[in-house]
Enzyme design. Sequence first.
Site, PDB file in Angstrom:
ATOM      1  N   LYS A  14       0.825  -1.216   0.000  1.00 21.50           N
ATOM      2  CA  LYS A  14       0.000   0.000   0.000  1.00 21.50           C
ATOM      3  C   LYS A  14       0.856   1.262   0.000  1.00 21.50           C
ATOM      4  O   LYS A  14       0.586   2.194  -0.738  1.00 21.50           O
ATOM      5  CB  LYS A  14      -0.892   0.082   1.249  1.00 21.50           C
ATOM      6  CG  LYS A  14      -1.868  -1.029   1.431  1.00 21.50           C
ATOM      7  CD  LYS A  14      -2.759  -0.765   2.645  1.00 21.50           C
ATOM      8  CE  LYS A  14      -2.011  -0.627   3.948  1.00 21.50           C
ATOM      9  NZ  LYS A  14      -1.320  -1.821   4.413  1.00 21.50           N
ATOM     10  N   ARG A  89      -8.167   1.488  10.298  1.00 17.95           N
ATOM     11  CA  ARG A  89      -7.650   0.146  10.566  1.00 17.95           C
ATOM     12  C   ARG A  89      -8.488  -0.557  11.627  1.00 17.95           C
ATOM     13  O   ARG A  89      -8.083  -1.605  12.118  1.00 17.95           O
ATOM     14  CB  ARG A  89      -6.229   0.269  11.104  1.00 17.95           C
ATOM     15  CG  ARG A  89      -5.160  -0.312  10.190  1.00 17.95           C
ATOM     16  CD  ARG A  89      -3.871   0.320  10.627  1.00 17.95           C
ATOM     17  NE  ARG A  89      -2.698  -0.447  10.431  1.00 17.95           N
ATOM     18  CZ  ARG A  89      -1.649   0.003   9.745  1.00 17.95           C
ATOM     19  NH1 ARG A  89      -1.700   1.146   9.112  1.00 17.95           N
ATOM     20  NH2 ARG A  89      -0.551  -0.705   9.687  1.00 17.95           N
ATOM     21  N   ARG A 128      11.999  -6.204   3.569  1.00 19.69           N
ATOM     22  CA  ARG A 128      11.833  -4.754   3.406  1.00 19.69           C
ATOM     23  C   ARG A 128      12.982  -3.993   4.067  1.00 19.69           C
ATOM     24  O   ARG A 128      13.432  -4.333   5.149  1.00 19.69           O
ATOM     25  CB  ARG A 128      10.511  -4.304   4.032  1.00 19.69           C
ATOM     26  CG  ARG A 128      10.290  -2.807   3.875  1.00 19.69           C
ATOM     27  CD  ARG A 128       8.848  -2.458   3.889  1.00 19.69           C
ATOM     28  NE  ARG A 128       8.289  -2.493   5.225  1.00 19.69           N
ATOM     29  CZ  ARG A 128       7.028  -2.156   5.475  1.00 19.69           C
ATOM     30  NH1 ARG A 128       6.225  -1.791   4.491  1.00 19.69           N
ATOM     31  NH2 ARG A 128       6.565  -2.202   6.694  1.00 19.69           N
ATOM     32  N   ARG A 160      13.068  -1.803   9.688  1.00 22.26           N
ATOM     33  CA  ARG A 160      12.194  -1.142  10.664  1.00 22.26           C
ATOM     34  C   ARG A 160      11.998  -2.057  11.875  1.00 22.26           C
ATOM     35  O   ARG A 160      11.896  -3.274  11.707  1.00 22.26           O
ATOM     36  CB  ARG A 160      10.832  -0.887  10.004  1.00 22.26           C
ATOM     37  CG  ARG A 160      10.518   0.554   9.788  1.00 22.26           C
ATOM     38  CD  ARG A 160       9.319   0.729   8.909  1.00 22.26           C
ATOM     39  NE  ARG A 160       8.087   0.141   9.438  1.00 22.26           N
ATOM     40  CZ  ARG A 160       6.896   0.260   8.845  1.00 22.26           C
ATOM     41  NH1 ARG A 160       6.786   0.937   7.717  1.00 22.26           N
ATOM     42  NH2 ARG A 160       5.826  -0.285   9.364  1.00 22.26           N
ATOM     43  N   ARG A 171       1.652  -8.115  13.795  1.00 25.60           N
ATOM     44  CA  ARG A 171       0.927  -7.186  12.905  1.00 25.60           C
ATOM     45  C   ARG A 171      -0.071  -7.946  12.025  1.00 25.60           C
ATOM     46  O   ARG A 171      -1.165  -7.451  11.755  1.00 25.60           O
ATOM     47  CB  ARG A 171       1.925  -6.415  12.022  1.00 25.60           C
ATOM     48  CG  ARG A 171       2.657  -5.339  12.810  1.00 25.60           C
ATOM     49  CD  ARG A 171       3.912  -4.908  12.100  1.00 25.60           C
ATOM     50  NE  ARG A 171       3.650  -4.124  10.915  1.00 25.60           N
ATOM     51  CZ  ARG A 171       4.520  -3.991   9.920  1.00 25.60           C
ATOM     52  NH1 ARG A 171       5.689  -4.614   9.944  1.00 25.60           N
ATOM     53  NH2 ARG A 171       4.213  -3.252   8.882  1.00 25.60           N
TER      54      ARG A 171
HETATM   55  P1  AMP Z   1       2.418   1.119   8.812  1.00 30.00           P
HETATM   56  O1  AMP Z   1       3.576   1.989   8.452  1.00 30.00           O
HETATM   57  O2  AMP Z   1       1.148   1.520   8.127  1.00 30.00           O
HETATM   58  O3  AMP Z   1       2.729  -0.342   8.686  1.00 30.00           O
HETATM   59  O4  AMP Z   1       2.144   1.385  10.381  1.00 30.00           O
HETATM   60  C1  AMP Z   1       3.142   1.134  11.351  1.00 30.00           C
HETATM   61  C2  AMP Z   1       2.505   1.067  12.727  1.00 30.00           C
HETATM   62  O5  AMP Z   1       1.892   2.319  13.051  1.00 30.00           O
HETATM   63  C3  AMP Z   1       1.380   0.044  12.893  1.00 30.00           C
HETATM   64  O6  AMP Z   1       1.867  -1.256  13.139  1.00 30.00           O
HETATM   65  C4  AMP Z   1       0.650   0.619  14.101  1.00 30.00           C
HETATM   66  O7  AMP Z   1       1.350   0.387  15.296  1.00 30.00           O
HETATM   67  C5  AMP Z   1       0.709   2.106  13.799  1.00 30.00           C
HETATM   68  N1  AMP Z   1      -0.435   2.554  12.976  1.00 30.00           N
HETATM   69  C6  AMP Z   1      -0.416   2.988  11.691  1.00 30.00           C
HETATM   70  N2  AMP Z   1      -1.647   3.304  11.272  1.00 30.00           N
HETATM   71  C7  AMP Z   1      -2.483   3.053  12.315  1.00 30.00           C
HETATM   72  C8  AMP Z   1      -3.871   3.163  12.515  1.00 30.00           C
HETATM   73  N3  AMP Z   1      -4.695   3.581  11.526  1.00 30.00           N
HETATM   74  N4  AMP Z   1      -4.382   2.808  13.718  1.00 30.00           N
HETATM   75  C9  AMP Z   1      -3.575   2.393  14.732  1.00 30.00           C
HETATM   76  N5  AMP Z   1      -2.254   2.253  14.611  1.00 30.00           N
HETATM   77  C10 AMP Z   1      -1.692   2.590  13.418  1.00 30.00           C
END
Ligand code: AMP
Length: 221
Positions: A14, A89, A128, A160, A171
């Site tokens: 995404k 989410r 990644r 990361r 996750r």
């Molecule tokens: P991402 O970069 O989208 O994989 O997000 C990394 C981390 O940020 C996730 O594993 C969550 O801990 C937090 N996070 C990102 N977006 C959300 C969301 N919409 N709601 C809650 N936590 C989020």
Amino acid sequence: MRRVVFLGPPGAGKGTQAARCAREQNLPHIATGDLLRQNVESGTPLGCKAKAFMDRGELVPDDLVIGMVDARLGHRDGVEGFLLDGYPRSVPQAEALDRTLRDRRVSLDGVLYFGVAPETLVERLGGRRTCRACKANYHVRFLPPKVPGVCDCGGDLVVREDDRPEAVRRRLDVYRDQTASLVAHYRARSVLHDVDAGGAPDAVAAQVARILDGQVRKARP
Ligand code: AMP
């Protein structure tokens, strides 16, 4: 389509597609993961509260994220459209987004669901690499930088914290338990479009562009 959500499991691509598509369609790319990581790096009160959840691969509590997104959507650049990446989410986040858009007398034009086989997700997240400086994502095999270990901007590439195996498993569980139901939520409202996100980045980008340009009919409920 100008008001769009990219929905899908971690590792579905995404973020890569959203960055590209936002550039091509001239839409602000609002990625909640990026916004949260910026808060963590700057040591803001929000970042301090969010960090432990993020490192464990869990969702940051809804009230914190909803407030952050509402504030971001209030910026002038979001009036004509936006591309939300990684939000909503959870069901409470989806309901909050509905309320915010209703208050502004607008609605979502489309939700693109990035579907990928579970084995592919694990493979993608495991390989990644992220640039410490510009935050661009690469994959050691599928999307390598020009020089191994170095971003094309010259920055260091790192793994990361939440791409480590334990956090990746968490996750994926969190996605299944808290986010996956949004697919049915948006399909029932006839705004969902399926993207086959298992292919190469260019092939996925072509599907996304066709959907956003209105050349693909909405998925049926
Ligand atoms: P991402 O970069 O989208 O994989 O997000 C990394 C981390 O940020 C996730 O594993 C969550 O801990 C937090 N996070 C990102 N977006 C959300 C969301 N919409 N709601 C809650 N936590 C989020």
